[in-house]
Design a protein around this motif. Structure first.
Motif, PDB file in Angstrom:
ATOM      1  N   HIS A 193       0.862  -1.183   0.000  1.00 21.29           N
ATOM      2  CA  HIS A 193       0.000   0.000   0.000  1.00 21.29           C
ATOM      3  C   HIS A 193       0.898   1.233   0.000  1.00 21.29           C
ATOM      4  N   PHE A 194       0.742   2.057  -1.025  1.00 23.71           N
ATOM      5  CA  PHE A 194       1.542   3.271  -1.164  1.00 23.71           C
ATOM      6  C   PHE A 194       0.752   4.482  -0.691  1.00 23.71           C
ATOM      7  N   VAL A 195       1.427   5.386  -0.001  1.00 17.92           N
ATOM      8  CA  VAL A 195       0.828   6.635   0.459  1.00 17.92           C
ATOM      9  C   VAL A 195       1.429   7.828  -0.273  1.00 17.92           C
ATOM     10  N   ASN A 196       2.663   7.691  -0.738  1.00 19.15           N
ATOM     11  CA  ASN A 196       3.360   8.789  -1.415  1.00 19.15           C
ATOM     12  C   ASN A 196       4.299   8.234  -2.471  1.00 19.15           C
ATOM     13  N   PRO A 197       4.838   9.103  -3.353  1.00 17.69           N
ATOM     14  CA  PRO A 197       5.699   8.621  -4.424  1.00 17.69           C
ATOM     15  C   PRO A 197       7.173   8.525  -4.049  1.00 17.69           C
ATOM     16  N   THR A 198       7.521   8.863  -2.807  1.00 12.41           N
ATOM     17  CA  THR A 198       8.926   8.965  -2.407  1.00 12.41           C
ATOM     18  C   THR A 198       9.405   7.834  -1.512  1.00 12.41           C
ATOM     19  N   GLY A 199       8.529   7.327  -0.662  1.00 11.17           N
ATOM     20  CA  GLY A 199       8.932   6.362   0.347  1.00 11.17           C
ATOM     21  C   GLY A 199       9.244   6.991   1.677  1.00 11.17           C
ATOM     22  N   LEU A 200       9.020   8.303   1.805  1.00  9.71           N
ATOM     23  CA  LEU A 200       9.183   8.943   3.107  1.00  9.71           C
ATOM     24  C   LEU A 200       8.234   8.282   4.107  1.00  9.71           C
TER      25      LEU A 200
END
Length: 414
Positions: A193-200
Motif C-alpha cells: 500500500h503506497f501513500v506517497n511517491p517517495t517512500g518517506l
C-alpha cells in the motif's frame, strides 16, 4: 540556486577499500527522512539483526542473511527460488520510487508523456538544500524535462523529482498514490500500500519482498527503452553530479539495476538484478543494518543463486508434444505443441520431468494457436513451471451428416 559540484572519486575509493559509506561526500543527500544522530549510527552496527534462514527454497542450503526479509527470483518465470519473510509488509523507503519510475516509463511508452514535456517544481516538491533527504536539486518554480526527472528519480533518488512528476501526472501526491496502488493491484502486489511517491515514512506505507520483486520484474520486462537508466552510475543536473547508490554497479558488471533505499524505520534496502550466461536473477534485501551489508548480502545471494541453478529446456521448440482428440471435426485429432520457446531455471544437475494436461471435451472448430492444454514441469517432485499447449493446425467443424454420425458413434461408445 548556487551551483554545487560533487566528485565521484570518494565512491570509487570507498569501493576499492571494500566499504561504500552511506554518507559519502559524492552524494548531495542521503536516504534519511530525518538525519540520524552519530550515536544511532554506532547502535545500528551493534544491533545487527541475526541471520535469517530461508523459509522456502527450490535448492538446498541457501544462505542465512541478517535482514528482516529477503528473496531471490528467477526473472524469466517469476519463480521464487528462495526467500525469508517474503510477504511481510515492511517500510520500503526509496524502493517506492521503482513504482514512481515505472508509472512514468509506462506513460512514456503509451504516449501520455513525452520525454521533452516540461514538469514544474512547486513549493511542495522543492527540496530546500538540506542533507536530510535525497534530492535532485530542482530549483523552486523551475521546469525540467520528463526524461531528466526520470533520471533524477532512478539515479539520484530525488524526492523532489518524485513529487514533481506525481503532481504533473495526477495533480497531487495523494492522487498519484491512487495510481500507484491501482498499478500494484494490477501487477499482483498483494501486500503493498503506497501513500506517497517517495517512500518517506508513513505508518500505512508498506510493501513486501515478493511484491518488490514482482515490480522489478515488470520494470525489466515492460520498460525496455528505459531500463538501461537503472545501470547508469551518475547523473549531473543543475551543476550537481550525484552517483548511483547501488554499490554493485561499480563492482559487478553483471548487475544492471535497480534501486536502493534507506530510512531509520526501513533500515538499508536494495533491489538488484543480475544477468549471467543467459540467466537473470532478481534479489530483494529489506531492512539490514548498513549500506555495506545490503551490498554484501546481495552479492552472497546472487553468488548462491547462480551456482545453485541453471537453465533447462524441458521441451525443444517445434516439437509435437501430444495429440489431442477432437469431436465433431473434419479431423479426429490435432497435434499439440508449445506456442513459444520454453526455458526454466532449475536446481543445477537435476533432471526435469514433464506431464501433459489436455482440455476435456475438445470440439471443432479448433483454431491453430488456440490453447488446448498445458505441460507441467517438475524436478524431484517439486513443480518448476508450466507452459500452454496450443493447436498446431486448424480443425474445421464437420458437416451436419458427419456430425450426426459422430454423435451416434459417441453414444454407442465407438
Amino acid at each position: 540556486m548556487q551551483t554545487k559540484t560533487f566528485s565521484i572519486l570518494p565512491i570509487l575509493l570507498a569501493i576499492a577499500s571494500g566499504a561504500l559509506l552511506p554518507h559519502s561526500a559524492s552524494f548531495a543527500a542521503v536516504h534519511h527522512a530525518t538525519k540520524p544522530a552519530p550515536h544511532k549510527k554506532a547502535a545500528a552496527t551493534e544491533n545487527t539483526p541475526p541471520p535469517l534462514a530461508a523459509q522456502t527454497t527450490l535448492a538446498g542450503s541457501p544462505p542465512a542473511l541478517p535482514a528482516k526479509a529477503w528473496l531471490l527470483m528467477d526473472f524469466d518465470s517469476g519463480e521464487v527460488l528462495a526467500s525469508a519473510n517474503p510477504d511481510e509488509p515492511l517500510p520500503p523507503a526509496s524502493l517506492t520510487k521503482m513504482m514512481t519510475s515505472y508509472l512514468v516509463e509506462q506513460a512514456l511508452r503509451s504516449g501520455k508523456l513525452k520525454q521533452t514535456d516540461l514538469v514544474s517544481v512547486s513549493q511542495n516538491a522543492w527540496c530546500r538544500g538540506s542533507s536530510t533527504e535525497s534530492c535532485m536539486y530542482l530549483p523552486l518554480n523551475s521546469q525540467a524535462t520528463v526524461i531528466d526527472i526520470l533520471r533524477g528519480i532512478i539515479i539520484q533518488s530525488g524526492n523532489d523529482a518524485s513529487k514533481a512528476i506525481a503532481e504533473h501526472m495526477a495533480g497531487s501526491e495523494e492522487g498519484f498514490a491512487k495510481l500507484m496502488n491501482a498499478e500494484a493491484l494490477r501487477l499482483g502486489m498483494t501486500h503493498t500500500h503506497f501513500v506517497n511517491p517517495t517512500g518517506l515514512p508513513d505508518p500505512a506505507h508498506k510493501s513486501s519482498a515478493r511484491d518488490l520483486a514482482i515490480l522489478a520484474r515488470a520494470i525489466i520486462h515492460d520498460s525496455v527503452d528505459y531500463y538501461p537508466i537503472y545501470a547508469e552510475r551518475e547523473f549531473k543536473y543543475n551543476g550537481i553530479k550525484q552517483g548511483n547508490r547501488n554499490a554493485l554497479l561499480y563492482t559487478d558488471p553483471t548487475v544492471d539495476g535497480l534501486k536502493t533505499g534507506h530510512t531509520e524505520d526501513a533500515g538499508y534496502c536494495l533491489v538488484t538484478s543480475s544477468k549471467r550466461n543467459g540467466m537473470r536473477l532478481i534479489t530483494v534485501i529489506l531492512n539490514t543494518h548498513s549500506a555495506q551489508a545490503r551490498a554484501d548480502e546481495t552479492r552472497t545471494l546472487l553468488g548462491w543463486g547462480f551456482s545453485s541453478f541453471e537453465k533447462a529446456t524441458p521441451i525443444q521448440p517445434n516439437t509435437v508434444v501430444t495429440t489431442a482428440k477432437v469431436s465433431f471435426g473434419k479431423a479426429d485429432t490435432v497435434a499439440a505443441g508449445l506456442g513459444a520457446p520454453w526455458m526454466l531455471t532449475v536446481p543445477r544437475g537435476q533432471q526435469v520431468q514433464t506431464s501433459v494436461e489436455l482440455k476435456s471435451g475438445l470440439e471443432a472448430p479448433v483454431t491453430k494457436g488456440s490453447v488446448i492444454g498445458k505441460v507441467v514441469a517438475t524436478s524431484n517432485g517439486k513443480p518448476m513451471g508450466e507452459a500452454p499447449l496450443v493447436a498446431q493446425a486448424d480443425v474445421e467443424r464437420a458437416g451436419l451428416l458427419l456430425r450426426t454420425w459422430q454423435h451416434m458413434a459417441k453414444l454407442l461408445g465407438k
